[in-house]
Each structure stands twice: as structure tokens, then as C-alpha cells.
Scaffold this motif. Structure first.
Motif, PDB file in Angstrom:
ATOM      1  N   THR A  86      53.772  15.086  14.748  1.00 46.78           N
ATOM      2  CA  THR A  86      53.404  15.805  15.800  1.00 46.78           C
ATOM      3  C   THR A  86      53.047  14.646  17.201  1.00 46.78           C
ATOM      4  N   VAL A 101      57.411  25.925  10.162  1.00 54.47           N
ATOM      5  CA  VAL A 101      56.294  25.056   9.000  1.00 54.47           C
ATOM      6  C   VAL A 101      55.791  26.202   8.382  1.00 54.47           C
ATOM      7  N   SER A 130      47.451  22.501   9.758  1.00 53.93           N
ATOM      8  CA  SER A 130      48.132  21.320   9.844  1.00 53.93           C
ATOM      9  C   SER A 130      49.277  22.378  10.649  1.00 53.93           C
ATOM     10  N   LEU A 190      54.399  15.775   9.296  1.00 61.41           N
ATOM     11  CA  LEU A 190      54.679  17.093  10.350  1.00 61.41           C
ATOM     12  C   LEU A 190      54.030  17.121  11.646  1.00 61.41           C
ATOM     13  N   VAL A 205      54.668  17.914   2.670  1.00 60.94           N
ATOM     14  CA  VAL A 205      55.234  17.681   4.594  1.00 60.94           C
ATOM     15  C   VAL A 205      54.972  18.359   5.800  1.00 60.94           C
ATOM     16  N   PRO A 206      54.165  19.411   5.674  1.00 57.73           N
ATOM     17  CA  PRO A 206      53.484  19.765   7.088  1.00 57.73           C
ATOM     18  C   PRO A 206      52.080  18.705   7.114  1.00 57.73           C
ATOM     19  N   ILE A 222      60.321  22.178   4.147  1.00 48.71           N
ATOM     20  CA  ILE A 222      59.170  22.074   4.814  1.00 48.71           C
ATOM     21  C   ILE A 222      57.887  22.436   4.486  1.00 48.71           C
ATOM     22  N   ILE A 254      49.476  21.254  14.899  1.00 48.79           N
ATOM     23  CA  ILE A 254      51.025  20.858  15.288  1.00 48.79           C
ATOM     24  C   ILE A 254      51.468  21.622  16.760  1.00 48.79           C
TER      25      ILE A 254
END
Ligand SMILES: Nc1ncnc2c1ncn2[C@@H]1O[C@H](COP(=O)(O)OP(=O)(O)OP(=O)(O)O)[C@@H](O)[C@H]1O
Ligand SMILES: [Mg+2]
Lengths: 247, 334
Positions: B194, B249, B66, B190, B186-187, B172, B70
Motif C-alpha cells: 500500500t 485486515v 500494519s 500488504l 501477510v499484513p 489476510i 495501511i
């Protein structure tokens, strides 16, 4: 009283690291005129029109639009004054399709705030535009990298027609065109003229120049060597100026 | 303007079946290829290891990729436009450390940590953009220089932070979000968010169109009236922001600001290139980057489950990248 020139240059010069590409050129072009710009390779024709298009800045001299001096720092500045140009290398993006190139820098939005593109509308308008211009292409969705030289030229032409300028500059627009396509282009130039547009056309083809222009300007090694009404000269005389310069 | 569409004019079209040529000519043909390889890798590891095909393991892979993902999403935008950012890892460290140092003090709010960390990252990215566009320094040189400057300044300030105890901040990196019966890290969410954002930008907006256009012919874009320098500066700034967010993160995941991310720009860039973006710009899609990131994650995870040591994993990772780029090169001869 004479009409105000659309565009005028005074003592316009441009140097490239010691090379004098343009040397104190002063020209004046009236509204609705079709002016041919001729000269040998390297005479400075493209340099002159790039300055008028805001793509190059002059080293010295002035450019006046409607009688007032302008300082174009970016092609956008010239476009804002309704000057549109087809560059000698056409300035197309190979990885975009015909529609995306025609609308490059003039997009229509579905949502102006987020700049969401209205692709359907732009495809429709591109098809209509190409039809009006009697330009035939396989599809408005064809990538430019897959187009022939003539089709690329047509795409660049459609972009200029789309933008709806007052002064249209064409740098060797017939260079990649066949007989029919050249005919088509010259007809288009005449239609632009009927619409009252001012046109600068660069060409090495004397026949084309004499067919559509009102006036012919000859450059040699960056200098203006002749500025003649087309009706008062002939191809032999122009060729003489191109080769020998001022008498 | 009567010439035939050149798909028929190409010599190779005769030899390859037409549908295959059409597929290979698509802007996103890499995506199909990567999808195929990814599925093949998943099938292979599923057969080889009983632990591989399992939602817990899938989320392990997701969590592992992750951070890279991102940063890679924004790096994809930059690289399609013909830019390159070698300061990504340094920015991740600077940002993660800044956020963690702020969060160590329980008085400080998470908003402050985000604002400072992302502000620093955006400023570094913006500086890259100015150096590349206004001064005209080659992007490789400019961003390597920036990498050293940022890394040095980060380590001169702090070599690390104490442990962060703030729950929200740790969530996070370590949290999970229950969607149905799945507990999705969560990552991972995210990263997907993104990627989705960058996908929408590339696919539907004028900004996205100009990214491709600039990557192919920047001078044509300038002549079309586009503010090319402004676009480039914005893209370097976004790349910095993406790296900075990834760094936050990462800090949430490790629970402290530890400069672990040095050199991770190479993982990011190789994932982007694996996904089909060319260093010369103008081509690529975000789906390719997602698949590139996932493929690397699956290969690493699968090989770890098969007890293949880290050195050989590196060899495989490098080979996959080289094979993918070579195939892409061969494709261009069609
Ligand atoms: N960017 C540049 N850098 C250096 N020299 C240049 C540049 N652009 C043009 N020149 C030089 O300026 C001179 C005029 O070039 P220009 O392109 O204006 O000629 P032209 O009349 O358009 O020629 P052609 O008919 O071949 O298109 C040439 O000597 C050319 O080499
Ligand atoms: Mg020229």
C-alpha cells in the motif's frame, strides 16, 4: 463590415453581498487589439477579468466569445476557449518548482493512460521557453517559495506563454517588476501582439499603458466611464476619467 | 529577474553550515531525522533487551503497526492535499464487521466480502468528500459527524460477528509468506505494498503532483483548470477505501468482526504528522509516514519488553509527536 469581436460583454454586473463590484459594463474587443484596463483601487478591473477568465460568474449580463454567448462555470471553460490569465496574485503554488508551475494543468506525460509525468521533457521545454522569453531564473528546479517577486511574475508569464492562448489577460503584470523587467514585459506584450494575439492589460502605470495599448477602458466604482483609442487621448485625460469619472 | 537564489540571502544560512541548510530545506528532510531517531531507538532497545533485535520480534512490530500503516498511507495523500479524515476508525470497524459477518457464512465468497466492505467504505469516504467540497463543511466537523453516524449505524446493526473459519480470510491477517528463510506476515506485506503504491502515485503521477499543489494553493489549481473538487472527493474516497481495507485486515487478524478500531484515526493521523505531513497541507512524503508508523511501533514494543506500563507508553508516544512537530515548527524559521 466590422470584424467580429473576440470578446464582448453586455450589461455585465457582479455583486458581492451588497457591494456592486461591476455595474452593467459593456465592452467589445477586436482580434489583435491590445486594450488597457485602468481605474482606481476597487474600480472592478480584477472582477471584470476574473469573469472573462471563468474564475467568477457574473450576477447579470452576458459574455460573448466570437459573437456567441458563453457561460463559464470554471476557469477550465475559459482555457478551453484559449483565454489565459495572469492573475493579480499570480496564482502560483509555492511548494512546487518553476517547471511544475509553468506546466500546472498542462502536463506532458510519459504514459498518458497512467498520467505518468515526463519531467525531463518538461524541464527541457521550460528552459527553452524561459530563454525565448529572455527570462532569467537561477534554475527551473527552484521552488517558487524561494523566488523574488519579479521571478514569480516571470514564472506566471511563462505559464501563459506556454499555454499559447488567443486572448491573454494580464492583471497588473508590472506591479512587482524593476525597470529592466518592465521593459522586457512590454516587449513581450508587443511580441504577443505581432503574433496576432488579443491582449487585455491592467496597469496603474500610465506610461506603460500608453506605450503598448491601442485602446484604453476606464472603470470607476464598477462602471465604465471611458473607452478611448490610445492615439486619440492623453495621460492627463485618462487620469481625469479615473479620478472624476464621466464628464 | 536577476535576483540571487535566496538560499544565500537567508540570514540563518550564515550561521548553519550550508549542507545542513540544504538538507533541512528538502521536501523530505523529516525522513532523515526520523530515520536517525528510529535507528537510535533500535540501538537503545537492542542494548536494553536481549529479545528486541530478532526477526520474530521485528515481525511482531510489523504486524502491530500494519493496520495503522495501511490506513495511514491513504490518509497521507488526503492530508498532503489539506484534507483530514476523523472517520477512519469508524470506517475500519464498519468494514471489518461487514466483511466478517459475510464470511461467517461458509457459503459466501471472499470476493463478496471484499466488495461489500470496500463498497461501504468507499461510499462513506465519498460522502465525506461531497459534504466537505460541495457543501463546504469544515473537514474536522464533517468527518467527526460521519464518525458518529457510522459508529452508531455499525453498532445498531451488529455488536460483533461470530468467529470466521474461512482459511483464505484469516490468512489476510494471520498468514505468513516465506521469502527466502524469512516468514513475513501477510499484513506487513500488504502495508508495504500500500505504501509503495501511494509512493509511486505521489512521486510519478499527475494525480500526485496535484495533491501537493492543492495542499498549497487550491484556488491557483482551480485557476489552472484543475478539477479541485473532483480531486478532493477522490482523496476522501481513497481515505475511506484505505480505512476499509485496514478494517478487513484487522478482522482477518482477530478472526472476527469486533469493533476494536474505534479511535484509531488518532493513531493514524499522529503517525502521518510524525512523518512530516502538516495539517495545513502541501508538504510530506509517504516514506515519512512509514517511518512514523514504524517509530511508534518500535517504541511501544521496546517499552513493553522493558516492562514499562501502558500509561507511560502513552505519555512517551504523545511526547514524541509533540517534539517532532515542535522541531518542524522551528525548522520553518530557517
Ligand atoms: N471576493 C470578493 N468578496 C467581496 N468583495 C469583493 C470581492 N472581490 C472584489 N470585491 C470588491 O469588489 C470591488 C472591486 O474589486 P476589484 O478587485 O475588481 O478591484 P480592482 O479594480 O481590481 O482594484 P485593484 O486596483 O486594487 O486591484 C471592491 O470594492 C472589492 O472590495
Ligand atoms: Mg485588481
Amino acid at each position: 463590415m466590422e470584424t467580429q469581436p473576440v470578446v464582448e460583454t453586455k450589461g455585465l454586473s457582479r455583486y458581492f453581498k451588497g457591494v456592486v463590484a461591476l455595474n452593467e459594463v459593456s465592452v467589445s474587443i477586436s482580434p489583435g487589439e491590445v486594450v488597457g484596463l485602468v481605474g482606481d483601487n476597487g474600480a472592478g478591473k480584477s472582477t471584470l477579468v476574473k469573469i472573462l477568465s471563468g474564475d467568477l460568474e457574473p450576477s447579470a449580463g452576458q459574455v460573448l466569445i466570437d459573437g456567441a454567448e458563453v457561460h463559464f462555470r470554471h476557469p477550465r471553460d475559459a482555457k478551453n476557449r484559449q483565454i489565459e490569465t495572469i492573475y493579480q496574485d499570480l496564482a502560483l503554488c509555492e511548494n512546487l518548482d518553476i517547471m511544475e508551475n509553468v506546466f500546472l494543468g498542462h502536463e506532458s506525460y510519459r504514459n498518458p493512460l497512467l498520467r505518468l509525468l515526463d519531467r525531463r521533457r518538461m524541464y527541457r521545454e521550460t528552459s527553452q521557453l524561459l530563454e525565448q522569453l529572455a527570462i532569467r531564473v537561477p534554475s527551473t528546479r527552484e521552488l517558487v517559495m524561494n523566488l523574488s517577486g519579479g521571478q514569480r511574475q516571470a514564472t506566471a508569464l511563462a505559464r501563459v506563454a506556454k499555454a499559447g492562448a488567443r486572448l491573454i489577460i494580464l492583471d497588473e503584470p508590472t506591479a512587482a517588476l524593476g525597470v529592466n523587467e518592465t521593459r522586457n514585459l512590454l516587449d513581450l506584450v508587443m511580441r504577443f501582439k505581432e503574433q496576432g494575439k488579443t491582449i487585455i492589460i491592467i496597469s496603474h502605470e500610465m506610461r506603460d499603458v500608453f506605450e503598448v495599448t491601442d485602446r484604453i477602458i476606464v472603470l470607476k466604482r464598477g462602471e465604465l466611464v471611458a473607452d478611448k483609442r490610445t492615439a486619440e487621448t492623453d495621460p492627463d485625460e485618462i487620469v481625469r476619467y479615473i479620478i472624476r469619472g464621466r464628464d | 529577474m536577476t535576483a540571487q537564489p535566496s538560499a544565500d540571502a537567508s540570514g540563518l544560512a550564515v550561521r548553519l553550515p550550508a549542507p545542513l541548510v540544504t538538507l533541512l530545506r528538502r521536501r523530505d528532510s523529516n525522513v532523515f531525522f526520523l530515520l536517525f531517531v528510529l535507528v537510535a531507538a533500535i540501538v537503545f532497545f537492542t542494548i536494553q533487551s536481549p529479545y528486541f533485535f530478532d526477526d520474530r520480534n521485528a515481525f511482531n512490530i510489523g504486524r502491530a503497526v500494519s493496520i495503522t500503516g495501511i490506513a495511514a498511507a491513504f490518509a497521507t495523500l488526503l492530508m498532503i492535499s489539506g484534507g483530514l479524515d476523523l472517520s477512519i476508525g469508524a470506517i475500519m470497524n464498519a468494514s471489518g464487521l461487514a466483511a466478517a459477518v459475510i464470511m461467517v457464512d461458509p457459503e459466501n465468497s471472499i470476493i463478496l466480502a471484499f466488495a461489500i466492505a470496500l463498497g461501504i467504505s468507499a461510499f462513506i469516504g465519498f460522502s465525506n468528500g461531497i459534504i466537505v467540497t460541495k457543501i463546504g463543511v469544515n473537514p474536522i466537523i464533517a468527518t467527526i459527524g460521519m464518525q458518529f453516524v457510522v459508529r452508531g449505524m455499525t453498532l445498531a446493526t451488529r455488536s460483533g460477528s461470530a468467529l470466521v473459519r474461512d482459511r483464505a480470510f484469516l490468512e489476510i491477517g494471520q498468514g505468513e509468506l516465506a521469502i527466502g528463510t524469512l516468514e513475513i506476515p501477510v499484513p506487513v506485506i500488504l502495508m508495504l505494498a500500500t505504501m509503495l503504491l501511494c509512493y509511486l502515485v505521489l512521486r510519478f503521477t499527475q494525480f500526485g503532483k496535484y495533491i501537493y499543489a492543492i495542499g498549497d494553493n487550491a484556488s491557483a489549481c482551480r485557476r489552472a483548470g484543475i478539477n479541485v473538487a473532483g480531486m478532493r472527493i477522490a482523496l476522501y474516497t481513497l481515505s475511506g477505501l484505505g480505512a476499509g481495507f485496514a478494517g478487513i485486515v484487522l478482522a482477518g487478524l482477530t478472526g472476527a468482526g469486533i469493533p476494536y478500531a474505534a479511535g484509531s484515526e488518532l493513531s493514524v493521523i499522529s503517525a502521518v504528522i510524525l512523518g512530516g505531513v502538516s495539517l495545513s497541507g502541501g508538504v510530506g512524503v509517504i516514506q515519512g509516514t512509514l517511518l512514523g508508523v514504524l517509530l511508534v511501533g518500535v517504541l511501544k514494543n521496546g517499552m513493553t519488553l522493558l516492562n514499562i506500563n501502558a500509561n507511560w507508553q502513552m505519555v512517551v508516544e504523545g511526547s514524541v509527536l509533540m517534539i517532532a512537530v515542535s522541531l518542524d515548527q522551528l525548522k520553518q524559521r530557517i
